[in-house]
Design a protein around this motif. Structure first.
Motif, PDB file in Angstrom:
ATOM      1  N   GLU A  31       0.825  -1.558  -0.023  1.00 23.79           N
ATOM      2  CA  GLU A  31       0.090  -0.084  -0.071  1.00 23.79           C
ATOM      3  C   GLU A  31       0.851   1.109   0.041  1.00 23.79           C
ATOM      4  OE1 GLU A  31      -3.199  -0.179   3.684  1.00 23.79           O
ATOM      5  OE2 GLU A  31      -3.010  -2.118   3.400  1.00 23.79           O
ATOM      6  N   TYR A  33       1.110   5.797   0.194  1.00 22.32           N
ATOM      7  CA  TYR A  33      -0.385   7.434  -0.142  1.00 22.32           C
ATOM      8  C   TYR A  33       1.092   8.321   0.047  1.00 22.32           C
ATOM      9  CZ  TYR A  33      -3.401   4.025   1.804  1.00 22.32           C
ATOM     10  OH  TYR A  33      -4.293   2.671   2.273  1.00 22.32           O
ATOM     11  N   HIS A 332     -10.717  12.516  -1.695  1.00 30.12           N
ATOM     12  CA  HIS A 332      -9.452  12.093  -0.671  1.00 30.12           C
ATOM     13  C   HIS A 332      -8.313  13.445  -0.366  1.00 30.12           C
ATOM     14  CE1 HIS A 332     -10.457   8.478   0.609  1.00 30.12           C
ATOM     15  NE2 HIS A 332     -10.712   8.117  -0.925  1.00 30.12           N
ATOM     16  N   ASP A 366      -5.134   9.983   7.524  1.00 33.08           N
ATOM     17  CA  ASP A 366      -6.661   9.324   7.058  1.00 33.08           C
ATOM     18  C   ASP A 366      -6.318   9.014   6.258  1.00 33.08           C
ATOM     19  OD1 ASP A 366      -9.013   8.543   7.502  1.00 33.08           O
ATOM     20  OD2 ASP A 366     -10.089  10.714   7.779  1.00 33.08           O
ATOM     21  N   THR A 367      -6.507   8.168   5.396  1.00 30.29           N
ATOM     22  CA  THR A 367      -5.821   7.278   4.268  1.00 30.29           C
ATOM     23  C   THR A 367      -7.718   6.902   4.097  1.00 30.29           C
ATOM     24  OG1 THR A 367      -5.623   5.225   4.696  1.00 30.29           O
ATOM     25  CG2 THR A 367      -3.243   7.064   4.137  1.00 30.29           C
ATOM     26  N   GLU A 368      -8.940   7.331   5.273  1.00 30.65           N
ATOM     27  CA  GLU A 368     -10.029   6.887   4.574  1.00 30.65           C
ATOM     28  C   GLU A 368     -11.156   7.967   3.830  1.00 30.65           C
ATOM     29  OE1 GLU A 368     -11.046   3.376   4.493  1.00 30.65           O
ATOM     30  OE2 GLU A 368      -8.835   3.000   4.205  1.00 30.65           O
ATOM     31  N   GLY A 517     -11.254   5.288  -5.543  1.00 37.35           N
ATOM     32  CA  GLY A 517     -10.679   4.713  -5.050  1.00 37.35           C
ATOM     33  C   GLY A 517      -9.200   4.531  -6.009  1.00 37.35           C
TER      34      GLY A 517
END
Length: 578
Positions: A31, A33, A332, A366-368, A517
């Motif tokens: 993963e 970000y 995002h 806060d990747t969500e 996403g």
């Protein structure tokens, strides 16, 4: 057991970038970000202004590719008012922009990216005599002699750096992962890279001077205006054109004798990663096209770099570019407003929501939710990569003879298959390939300008009546910056800017996930990357640096509590500024 790695800030770039990655028990990234930690507010600053002034302000978006933002902003207004510039202005703009490319690419590889490949401390172990032989070996691949290679030169470089070490400091070479097993060059190869790093410092100063010959100054040139350019005396003077050409010829020599051989060297030593496609990322490439080769309006003219879209690394199919299909998503990103808006309708209303959690004194994104100040651009609802690799890929896919020649020659000389382009190494190589082509073309443009001026054509500006043109209009300036596709969009009402949006290369590449996403280009390029030592994540830095990040282009500053930071009043008549 997986490990959550945070690199903040990513160094050797323009602006503040944070990368978070999750590395599994096999030390492979699963993963990733990408987060910009600064805010851009230039669009708000430009609202209500005279559109003819936008370029001088918009260029302050960045301190590196200033002339590119300047030109795109001017072109957006020219498009809105249907103004076509004269031939001399077109050539001068090409020369200024071309010099910027050479400056940016040389600085990027040597001063921002090379130390991801070159271990400075190992260079001190090299045999100077063997280093000369090694340097000549790589230069011969492109039929050149190595840049100023001599045993005495390499001895002098080692002695200089040894003094730094003995004094307990490495100066500009401090604070790196020296000794990491992710470094693969031999001591002699490291010494070559170190020497060229130092030589490039002097070269970049000279190329900056070339930019100032027609731009008036560097950074932030001042000679481009709506309708043309103002450097009349410079283009009338053969000595000024000759001085510019001399500097470009020096850069051309360095690129062919140092830069390209160094890429062959690094590419060969990291060939396993290139062949495995490490850092390949999205596989979707977009080029706006740039460098006009005729005197039609910019959106109609033939260009050195063709425009187009290549999807899924498929070079057999190219889609034509349609700027109406560009939108920006803020799902995002720390902004308010609706998602998927075209830049003409875009808004820049900050909505900072902070980080998600804090563990072991580390605050995580806060990747969500929202986790970056950069929006997520989309083309026809698809994520895109922009930059030199995209320009080369689109050029080859479109069958452009010039680009195809340079790309295939490079691959043939290095005995490399086409697929190596789709990797971190390939992205870095594409920038060097482009540099060689650009240097060759700029020299031709110098001659074109000299011949045109000598014929008696001294026109540099197209006259237009601002008061008579439509007061309610809109326009865009879309072309390429060194780092990739750059667009400025302006809406004008009653002669003033009603709305202004800039979608920059690092907005495309450094963006967070979108509303579906899907990952941004940086994020996608890191997935599947093996990391030798998660505590020294050199591989992450190397891949991110291959894009030449310029976060300042995407962001500026904001008080997250909404407070007014400062008010400045300027007397335009020339009063006291104390």
């Amino acid at each position: 057991m997986s490990k959550h790695v945070v690199i903040d800030p990513i160094t050797r770039i323009e602006g503040h970038l944070r990368i978070e990655a999750v590395i599994d028990e096999n030390n492979v990234i699963t993963e990733a970000y990408s987060s910009s930690t600064m805010f851009r507010g230039i669009e708000t600053i430009l609202q209500g202004r005279d559109p003819r002034d936008c370029g001088l302000l918009a260029m302050r978006i960045c301190g590196v590719c200033t002339g590119t933002h300047y030109q795109r902003s001017i072109e957006a207004v020219e498009h809105a008012f249907d103004v076509t510039i004269p031939k001399n202005a077109r050539i001068v703009r090409n020369l200024m922009q071309g010099a910027l490319y050479l400056h940016d690419h040389v600085v990027h590889f040597y001063h921002l990216h090379a130390l991801d490949f070159v271990d400075i401390t190992k260079a001190l172990e090299a045999d100077p005599k063997k280093t000369v032989e090694e340097a000549q070996k790589w230069a011969k691949l492109s039929g050149q002699r190595s840049w100023k290679a001599s045993e005495d030169t390499f001895i002098e470089v080692q002695e200089r750096v040894t003094k730094y070490v003995k004094q307990g400091r490495l100066g500009i070479f401090g604070n790196a992962y020296w000794g990491s097993k992710a470094y693969k060059l031999t001591p002699e190869q490291n010494l070559i890279g170190l020497y060229h790093y130092l030589e490039a410092l002097e070269l970049q100063r000279k190329i900056a001077k070339a930019q100032a010959i027609f731009g008036g100054k560097n950074p932030h040139p001042q000679s481009i205006v709506v309708g043309g350019v103002t450097c009349v005396q410079d283009l009338k003077n053969p000595a000024r054109i000759a001085e510019f050409k001399d500097i470009i010829q020096l850069a051309q020599k360095f690129i062919k004798e140092a830069y390209l051989p160094d890429i062959y060297m690094a590419g060969t030593m990291y060939a396993d990663e290139a062949l495995a496609g490490i850092g390949g990322g999205l596989g979707n490439f977009m080029s706006y096209g740039d460098f006009r080769l005729d005197d039609l309006p910019f959106y109609e003219s033939s260009k050195l770099f063709p425009s187009g879209i290549v999807m899924n690394k498929d070079l057999s199919k190219v889609y034509e570019l349609d700027q109406t299909k560009i939108t920006e998503d803020v799902t995002h990103a720390w902004y308010e407003g609706n998602t998927n808006l075209h830049p003409y309708d875009g808004v820049t209303h900050p909505k900072y929501t902070g980080f998600a959690k804090k563990e072991n004194n580390i605050a995580y994104l806060d990747t969500e939710g929202k986790y970056s100040w950069i929006k997520s651009p989309l083309y026809n609802d698809e994520r895109m990569e922009v930059g030199p690799l995209a320009r080369m890929v689109v050029g080859v896919a479109k069958g452009d003879e010039r680009i195809t020649k340079y790309v295939t020659t490079f691959l043939k000389n290095g005995n490399l298959p086409t697929k190596v382009l789709f990797s971190t190494i390939g992205r870095t190589a594409a920038r060097a390939i482009e540099s060689e082509m650009m240097a060759d073309e700029i020299i031709k443009w110098c001659d074109e300008l000299a011949v045109n001026v000598a014929s008696g054509d001294l026109s540099t500006w197209t006259e237009f009546d601002f008061d008579k043109v439509s007061k309610d209009t809109q326009g865009f300036g879309m072309a390429e910056a060194p780092r990739g596709g750059l667009g400025h969009w302006v809406k004008i009402k009653d002669g003033k800017v009603e709305n202004y949006q800039a979608v920059v290369p690092s907005t495309w590449n450094a963006a967070p996930k979108d509303y579906k996403g899907r990952l941004g280009a940086y994020e996608a390029s890191l997935i599947g990357t093996p990391v030798v030592n998660p505590d020294e994540p050199l591989e992450i830095i190397r891949t991110v640096h291959s894009f030449d990040p310029c976060i300042a282009c995407a962001v500026h500053i904001v008080d997250t509590n909404g407070k007014e930071l400062a008010v400045y009043k300027v007397d335009p008549i020339g009063g006291s500024c104390a």
